[in-house]
Design a protein around this motif. Structure first.
Motif, mmCIF file in Angstrom:
data_model
loop_
_atom_site.group_PDB
_atom_site.id
_atom_site.type_symbol
_atom_site.label_atom_id
_atom_site.label_comp_id
_atom_site.label_asym_id
_atom_site.label_seq_id
_atom_site.Cartn_x
_atom_site.Cartn_y
_atom_site.Cartn_z
ATOM 1 N N LYS A 152 0.825 -1.210 0.000
ATOM 2 C CA LYS A 152 0.000 0.000 0.000
ATOM 3 C C LYS A 152 0.859 1.259 0.000
ATOM 4 O O LYS A 152 0.541 2.244 -0.678
ATOM 5 C CB LYS A 152 -0.932 -0.006 1.219
ATOM 6 N N ILE A 153 1.942 1.237 0.764
ATOM 7 C CA ILE A 153 2.851 2.394 0.806
ATOM 8 C C ILE A 153 3.425 2.663 -0.576
ATOM 9 O O ILE A 153 3.426 3.795 -1.066
ATOM 10 C CB ILE A 153 3.983 2.155 1.829
ATOM 11 N N GLN A 155 2.233 1.615 -3.465
ATOM 12 C CA GLN A 155 1.146 1.980 -4.388
ATOM 13 C C GLN A 155 0.849 3.479 -4.293
ATOM 14 O O GLN A 155 0.658 4.151 -5.314
ATOM 15 C CB GLN A 155 -0.105 1.179 -4.054
ATOM 16 N N ASN A 156 0.825 4.017 -3.072
ATOM 17 C CA ASN A 156 0.572 5.446 -2.885
ATOM 18 C C ASN A 156 1.687 6.295 -3.485
ATOM 19 O O ASN A 156 1.438 7.321 -4.126
ATOM 20 C CB ASN A 156 0.414 5.765 -1.397
ATOM 21 N N ASN A 159 1.302 6.099 -7.306
ATOM 22 C CA ASN A 159 0.161 6.884 -7.786
ATOM 23 C C ASN A 159 0.467 8.380 -7.791
ATOM 24 O O ASN A 159 0.110 9.098 -8.735
ATOM 25 C CB ASN A 159 -1.069 6.608 -6.922
ATOM 26 N N ASN A 160 1.121 8.858 -6.746
ATOM 27 C CA ASN A 160 1.448 10.281 -6.649
ATOM 28 C C ASN A 160 2.426 10.703 -7.747
ATOM 29 O O ASN A 160 2.283 11.777 -8.343
ATOM 30 C CB ASN A 160 2.042 10.602 -5.276
#
Length: 208
Positions: A152-153, A155-156, A159-160
């Motif tokens: 998740k880290i 992925q964030n 995405n940014n």
């Protein structure tokens, strides 16, 4: 506990954070706990004695950060200290020795009081020369993130970065295996290295 003890010892405190855990986050938390400013120095980028101890024409990198923070009662983080100590053990020893006797003798300016200074070094490994390692309190930092949290880290972060390049993520097929590989890179080489590599990949995509 080490930071509380330093309040009464009136001596510079040397802490070595080792392992794959979030060392920078721990350092920031430590600084916040004693209400001190914090500076991060990528110490492996500085190899000359003049940069480390000052010269007749310029202050050392440590003094520059103290002046920026407004006090020596601050936390200095020496990032990737293991690489620095292995590549340049003589200067690494000289740098730490210069904090002793509660004085940092910079060749450009006057001596600085280091009795309340906190020096935190970060390292992936502890294969540092013994005469340097013995100056530190060693604090292991375990990686407490689960595989899903790592994913998740990353992925964030991804995405940014993609959003900044205006790359539509909807049609991108980013597999779990790919995220696991990126997570491994992030937690073994550091998040900053991962971000740098992702920016480089995006630059290439945009030029196609």
């Amino acid at each position: 506990q080490l930071l509380e003890a330093q309040e009464y010892n009136n001596q510079p405190l040397f802490i070595l954070l080792t392992g794959m855990g979030p060392k920078s986050t721990i350092a920031r938390t430590a600084a916040k706990s004693i209400k001190a400013n914090i500076s991060f120095i990528p110490i492996d980028n500085y190899n000359s004695e003049a940069e480390l101890l000052g010269s007749e024409s310029d202050a050392s990198i440590t003094v520059k950060h103290w002046l920026k923070n407004g006090s020596t009662d601050s936390v200095i983080v020496l990032k990737d200290f293991d690489k620095f100590a292995l590549n340049n053990p003589a200067n690494a020893y000289r740098l730490l020795a210069n904090f002793e006797d509660n004085r940092f003798n910079d060749k450009f300016t006057t001596a600085f009081d280091t009795s309340r200074s906190v020096i935190i070094a970060t390292a992936e490994e502890t294969n540092i020369p013994a005469q340097i390692l013995e100056k530190f309190y060693i604090v292991p930092c375990d990686d407490s993130y689960t595989a899903e949290q790592r994913r998740k880290i990353v992925q964030n972060i991804l995405n940014n970065i993609l959003a900044g390049y205006k790359i539509d993520t909807y049609n991108l097929n980013i597999s779990g295996d790919m995220l696991d590989e990126l997570a491994e890179e992030a937690f073994f080489k550091g998040v900053k290295t991962l971000e740098k590599n992702l920016f480089s990949h995006c630059d290439r995509l945009r030029s196609v």
